[in-house]
Design an enzyme around this catalytic site. Structure first.
Site, mmCIF file in Angstrom:
data_model
loop_
_atom_site.group_PDB
_atom_site.id
_atom_site.type_symbol
_atom_site.label_atom_id
_atom_site.label_comp_id
_atom_site.label_asym_id
_atom_site.label_seq_id
_atom_site.Cartn_x
_atom_site.Cartn_y
_atom_site.Cartn_z
ATOM 1 N N SER A 254 0.852 -1.188 0.000
ATOM 2 C CA SER A 254 0.000 0.000 0.000
ATOM 3 C C SER A 254 0.889 1.238 0.000
ATOM 4 O O SER A 254 2.114 1.132 0.049
ATOM 5 C CB SER A 254 -0.890 0.008 1.242
ATOM 6 O OG SER A 254 -0.110 0.363 2.371
ATOM 7 N N LYS A 255 0.242 2.372 -0.009
ATOM 8 C CA LYS A 255 0.980 3.638 -0.060
ATOM 9 C C LYS A 255 1.969 3.800 1.095
ATOM 10 O O LYS A 255 2.962 4.504 0.972
ATOM 11 C CB LYS A 255 -0.004 4.818 -0.058
ATOM 12 C CG LYS A 255 -0.815 4.876 -1.341
ATOM 13 C CD LYS A 255 -1.112 6.319 -1.755
ATOM 14 C CE LYS A 255 -1.657 6.401 -3.163
ATOM 15 N NZ LYS A 255 -3.087 6.067 -3.238
ATOM 16 N N ARG A 256 1.655 3.125 2.195
ATOM 17 C CA ARG A 256 2.581 3.169 3.344
ATOM 18 C C ARG A 256 3.982 2.711 2.948
ATOM 19 O O ARG A 256 4.965 3.098 3.561
ATOM 20 C CB ARG A 256 2.112 2.197 4.437
ATOM 21 C CG ARG A 256 1.026 2.674 5.334
ATOM 22 C CD ARG A 256 0.765 1.649 6.428
ATOM 23 N NE ARG A 256 0.444 0.323 5.917
ATOM 24 C CZ ARG A 256 1.209 -0.735 6.067
ATOM 25 N NH1 ARG A 256 2.354 -0.665 6.718
ATOM 26 N NH2 ARG A 256 0.844 -1.905 5.561
ATOM 27 N N HIS A 257 4.050 1.830 1.967
ATOM 28 C CA HIS A 257 5.343 1.276 1.572
ATOM 29 C C HIS A 257 6.094 2.163 0.591
ATOM 30 O O HIS A 257 7.150 1.784 0.112
ATOM 31 C CB HIS A 257 5.145 -0.108 0.942
ATOM 32 C CG HIS A 257 4.582 -1.127 1.890
ATOM 33 N ND1 HIS A 257 3.268 -1.489 1.902
ATOM 34 C CD2 HIS A 257 5.192 -1.839 2.869
ATOM 35 C CE1 HIS A 257 3.063 -2.393 2.844
ATOM 36 N NE2 HIS A 257 4.211 -2.628 3.451
ATOM 37 N N GLY A 258 5.554 3.313 0.278
ATOM 38 C CA GLY A 258 6.216 4.201 -0.693
ATOM 39 C C GLY A 258 5.425 4.224 -1.987
ATOM 40 O O GLY A 258 4.224 3.954 -1.983
#
Ligand code: GLU
Length: 486
Positions: A254-258
């Site tokens: 997800s966006k949390r991972h970049g």
């Protein structure tokens, strides 16, 4: 008649940029089509009117193009099974839904949202899986039509069969969907807008899709789709649900991972070749053991469905970056320099003021140091910036006892060269200048080369000076040595 050659499709919902997971889906479908001489179809699934936009569609098509894919049928290119936007096929879905209603395989449901919600809550409170309770199943077709005719609001529900469904999945093997997993599900919303699970079946059938290769997230939808194929008496395409993509922490990517969109990787200076090479390894492997770096042509040649792996793929951004660096080094120089231009411009490198041949040579000198094209301006500054200072890692070199003698001899040798030959300087000539500096200063090894490098670049590390300094030219090199003494 289902086509004898594979017909595969990518069916994006245009609700944002193309996600890297979507890019992998395009890649695998496209590879399969190319490998088998089949066809690749693009279909836009835009029936979610709240989230789908034409702008998002345009962005996704652009990302697909950036990745280097073209499609045999789809929006803009057309084809015999169009239109290829679901929002333009509403009459088709209405007709197909009408057939199911006429055959008693689907029915109008008049239950209000509030009633359904109350029942849902009650079921959950009782520990049951909420499912439609069949209230409207018994309404006769004539009554239902009359109520709809009077303007009463209704959805259309599919009458689900209570039986086990078994899927022979190309990636996961046999998948069992036990009876009662899904109740009577909606196929047309109020107002007649069809839902994904319905359109996808109609379209895959009418577009003669032979293989549905898509993300594992859709596996639970497949049982509904199988029910619909059965109700119409249509042949089931082969399904293959590709592995999940996880972040390095093994949570769903997800966006949390970049960065998760193709667009963002393009903006950050990744090459399509690297991204595709990286993505192909998420859920597939080459038949050549341990082969990781491969060209698109090799992927097309080697791709096969039996090497798709059901285990989740881990999206490791460090590996992607490494791979990108490999591609920057390996691609034809003119091509990769051209792709670096926007990054150089953005980074303030006056690319328009220099000759292309010179720029390519300069880029060639720095490319071993790049992980992304966005790194290029920083390294390219070596050739343009006369105001550089001494980088932290080079400070110690300046304090070396040989420093002053070496740089003085360097300045003198460069000045002599300028008097005799002007600005032009070859690598060999610079080599001779270094020899002269060695003789004049008595320094050798690191004591010789490090002061030369630091005086001329401000850095303790970097490209071979025999390549670098001829690109800078003798005049500026002499001025740099002079300044370094000051
Ligand atoms: N529109 C669906 C999605 O974007 C496609 C699913 C499928 O391939 O069937 O996820």
């Amino acid at each position: 008649m289902i086509s004898t050659k594979p017909r595969v499709r990518f069916a994006p919902s245009p609700t944002g940029y193309l996600h890297v997971g979507g890019a992998r889906t395009v890649l695998f479908n496209w590879l399969y089509a190319k490998n088998t001489g089949g066809q690749f179809i693009l279909r836009v699934e835009d029936t979610d009117q709240e989230r789908s936009t034409r702008e998002h569609e345009r962005m996704q098509l652009e990302d697909i193009k950036w990745l280097g894919f073209s499609y045999d049928e789809g929006p803009e290119v057309g084809g015999p099974h169009g239109p290829y936007r679901q929002s333009e096929r509403l009459d088709v879905y209405a007709k197909c839904a009408g057939e199911l209603i006429a055959n008693g395989k689907a029915y109008y449901c008049f239950c209000s949202e509030e009633t359904l919600e109350q029942k849902r809550q009650a079921a959950m409170a009782a520990g049951a899986v909420p499912q439609y309770d069949g209230t409207c199943r018994g309404i006769s077709q004539a009554d239902a039509k009359a109520r709809v005719g009077k303007g009463e609001k209704a959805v259309v529900r599919f009458l689900a069969k209570v039986k086990d469904y078994k899927l022979d999945d190309l990636v996961r093997g046999e998948v069992l969907f036990p009876a009662n997993m899904v109740g009577d599900f909606v196929i047309l919303r109020q107002g007649g807008m069809p839902v994904y699970n319905f359109c996808v079946v109609i379209d895959d059938h009418l577009m003669q899709i032979t293989h549905v290769l898509r993300a594992e997230e859709h596996l639970s939808n497949t049982v509904r789709q199988m029910m619909l194929y059965e109700a119409y008496g249509w042949e089931l395409p082969r399904f293959g649900h590709m592995s999940l993509i996880l972040g390095s922490d093994r949570q769903k990517l997800s966006k949390r991972h970049g960065a998760t969109s193709v667009h963002q990787y393009a903006e950050e200076g990744y090459l399509r070749e690297a991204l595709l090479n990286f993505l192909v390894l998420l859920g597939w492997s080459s038949p050549t053991e341990n082969k990781e770096i491969m060209t698109i042509e090799e992927m097309v040649r080697d791709f096969s469905l039996d090497r798709l792996n059901p285990a989740p793929g881990v999206f490791d951004p460090v590996k992607l970056k490494w791979m990108n660096g490999q591609y920057i080094k390996a691609l034809p120089l003119a091509d990769v320099t051209a792709r670096a231009l926007p990054f150089l411009e953005k980074g303030g490198i006056p690319v328009a003021k220099v000759e292309r041949a010179w720029l390519e040579r300069a880029f060639d000198a720095i490319r071993p140091y790049l992980e992304t094209l966005a790194d290029a301006p920083k390294h390219m500054r070596l050739f343009f910036d006369e105001t550089y200072g001494v980088e932290p890692d080079a400070v110690a070199v300046k304090a070396e006892p040989t420093y002053a003698a070496v740089v003085t001899a360097l300045r003198d040798a460069l000045k002599t060269h300028v008097s005799a030959h002007g600005d032009a300087l070859t690598g060999d000539e610079f080599g001779k200048i270094q020899d002269q500096v060695k003789t004049a200063s008595g320094a050798k090894g690191k004591g010789l080369f490090m002061p030369i490098r630091v005086a001329l670049t401000g850095h303790a590390h970097g490209p071979d000076l025999k390549i670098l300094i001829p690109l800078v030219g003798a005049k500026r090199a002499a001025a740099r040595a002079e300044k370094a003494l000051g």
